[in-house]
Write an enzyme that holds these catalytic residues in place. Structure first.
Site, PDB file in Angstrom:
ATOM      1  N   THR A   1       0.828  -1.209   0.000  1.00 34.22           N
ATOM      2  CA  THR A   1       0.000   0.000   0.000  1.00 34.22           C
ATOM      3  C   THR A   1       0.858   1.251   0.000  1.00 34.22           C
ATOM      4  O   THR A   1       2.055   1.205   0.251  1.00 34.22           O
ATOM      5  CB  THR A   1      -0.915   0.043   1.248  1.00 34.22           C
ATOM      6  OG1 THR A   1      -0.089   0.220   2.411  1.00 34.22           O
ATOM      7  CG2 THR A   1      -1.719  -1.235   1.397  1.00 34.22           C
ATOM      8  N   CYS A   2       0.188   2.414  -0.250  1.00 37.03           N
ATOM      9  CA  CYS A   2       0.896   3.686  -0.304  1.00 37.03           C
ATOM     10  C   CYS A   2       0.995   4.330   1.063  1.00 37.03           C
ATOM     11  O   CYS A   2       0.740   5.521   1.218  1.00 37.03           O
ATOM     12  CB  CYS A   2       0.181   4.628  -1.265  1.00 37.03           C
ATOM     13  SG  CYS A   2       0.709   4.351  -2.930  1.00 37.03           S
ATOM     14  N   ASP A   3       1.318   3.541   2.081  1.00 37.80           N
ATOM     15  CA  ASP A   3       1.426   4.066   3.433  1.00 37.80           C
ATOM     16  C   ASP A   3       2.757   3.574   3.995  1.00 37.80           C
ATOM     17  O   ASP A   3       3.038   2.371   3.950  1.00 37.80           O
ATOM     18  CB  ASP A   3       0.262   3.528   4.275  1.00 37.80           C
ATOM     19  CG  ASP A   3       0.255   4.106   5.660  1.00 37.80           C
ATOM     20  OD1 ASP A   3       1.229   4.789   6.048  1.00 37.80           O
ATOM     21  OD2 ASP A   3      -0.736   3.882   6.373  1.00 37.80           O
TER      22      ASP A   3
END
Ligand SMILES: *Cc1c(COP(=O)(O)O)cnc(C)c1O
Length: 397
Positions: A346-348
């Site tokens: 994910t983009c976290d």
């Protein structure tokens, strides 16, 4: 091979998948794609047997929240296990198996098969549960009032608060009546016309400090004696909860050692007709599941190789957050190992599995795996960022 042998010996009973299983995992990944969460039902059956053989006087109520997969429940049901549920949906998953039994056995069986062990129950859940005349836990007076009004046909088990010292997941700040109030809460329930059948506790999950169990048993024995004297009723069920530790590393003492201790205390503290039950969650499923994921990206940052794989802490590695448990990432490939970072998809930036995996140099599309990842992992996966939970694959069903 020699290396693998040495490692196994050094790890002193820590469960690892062997060479044949590694090949199987890679073949399953080819067949199903990745990420896959592989559940080995033979290991679940072995865990159940190990539990019953070491604690022959204790019925095991598998804590469904550890892994809610309905096939796991079926495998354990067929072995003769019972179940600890904490919500109406969990209750219904287990009850589906009971419904298949002959009419006569169903109601007789419900307490033998299910305990609803969440001390806090919404009113609509109580209303729905009452028709099953279930066994439910409580730990406070407000809950007793709700049960009296909405589920008066339930049998009750009082949960007490016990030391959780050193357990990986602490539970005593949220649940359990103070031991000093316990006898009052039992007497009060009888005065309200309800039936208290038992006493329960939970020493905290992954409890490696066995003194927690010893102290909890001593507290329980004292409370049961006092409550029986004051109420004139017998308390027949002792529920020793979960917490049975998995050998994630070699520091964890064996289940056999814990069992010997428990069996001695049972004999010393309780009458021989006491029905002793337990709610093992992690113990039944942790070593039965392996995650296989794929390298989808690679970079070099902060002086080390970084691998981006297609599973992470919002998914099967969620246990790293909620369960405070770390899962080493391994490669199938061999080669000289270097300290590497492994990130989820994910983009976290929070989606970081580890900054210090020991991995050989990997390429895009190489497979990696984590073992002993069956408990509190897949069950708390999300769909964050559009990435679905890993596909479940069953073996040895
Ligand atoms: C979570 C839970 C369990 C299972 O605990 P483990 O440590 O996984 O064995 C058992 N009983 C209750 C009430 C729980 O909340």
């Amino acid at each position: 091979m020699e290396d693998a042998k040495k490692e196994t010996k050094k790890d002193n009973g820590v469960p690892h998948i062997d060479q044949a299983q590694k090949e199987l995992m890679q073949n399953l990944a080819k067949e199903h794609g990745t990420p896959i969460f592989v559940i080995d039902h033979e290991k679940i059956r072995q865990n159940y047997k190990e539990f019953r053989e070491n604690l022959p006087s204790v019925q095991a109520y598998y804590a469904v929240k550890a892994n809610t997969d309905s096939q796991i429940i079926k495998t354990l049901f067929d072995m003769g296990a019972s179940f600890d549920v904490a919500s109406l949906p969990e209750f219904m998953i287990v009850h589906k198996n009971i419904e298949k039994l002959p009419d006569k056995e169903r109601q007789d069986w419900i307490w033998d098969k299910i305990i609803y062990a969440n001390t806090i129950k919404p009113i609509d859940t109580l209303q729905e549960l009452n028709k099953y005349k279930p066994l439910v836990t409580y730990d406070n007076i407000e809950e007793l009032k709700k049960i009296k009004e909405y589920a008066p046909d339930a049998g009750l088990v009082l949960r007490i608060r016990v030391p959780n010292t050193g357990s990986m997941v602490e539970l005593s700040s949220k649940f359990g009546a103070d031991p000093g109030e316990a006898a009052d809460l039992i007497v009060e329930a009888f005065n309200m016309g309800l039936n208290v059948e038992g006493l329960s506790f939970h020493v905290g999950s992954q409890c490696t400090n066995f003194e927690n169990y010893v102290q909890a048993l001593q507290l329980s024995a004292n409370i049961i004696r006092e409550a029986e004297t004051r109420s004139g009723h017998r308390i027949l069920i002792l529920d020793i909860g979960g917490g049975f530790p998995v050998k994630y590393n070699k520091q964890v003492k064996s289940f056999k050692t814990l069992s010997k201790r428990l069996n001695t205390e049972f004999k010393r503290l309780f009458p021989s007709d006491m029905q002793i039950i337990a709610e093992p969650g992690r113990f039944m499923v942790a070593n039965a599941c392996t995650l296989v994921a794929k390298v989808v990206g690679k970079a070099f940052r902060d002086g080390k190789p970084c691998y981006y794989i297609n599973d992470g802490v919002y998914h099967t590695y969620s246990g790293q957050v909620f369960d405070h448990c770390n899962y080493p990432v391994h490669a199938f490939k061999t080669g000289e190992k270097q300290v590497s970072a492994v990130f989820g998809p994910t983009c976290d930036a929070f989606d970081t599995i580890t900054l210090s995996a020991e991995l050989p140099e990997l390429e895009i599309n190489d497979l990696v795996y984590s073992e002993n990842i069956g408990a509190y992992s897949h069950a708390s996966s999300t769909y964050f960022n559009g990435f679905p939970p890993a596909k479940v694959v069953h073996i040895n069903k």
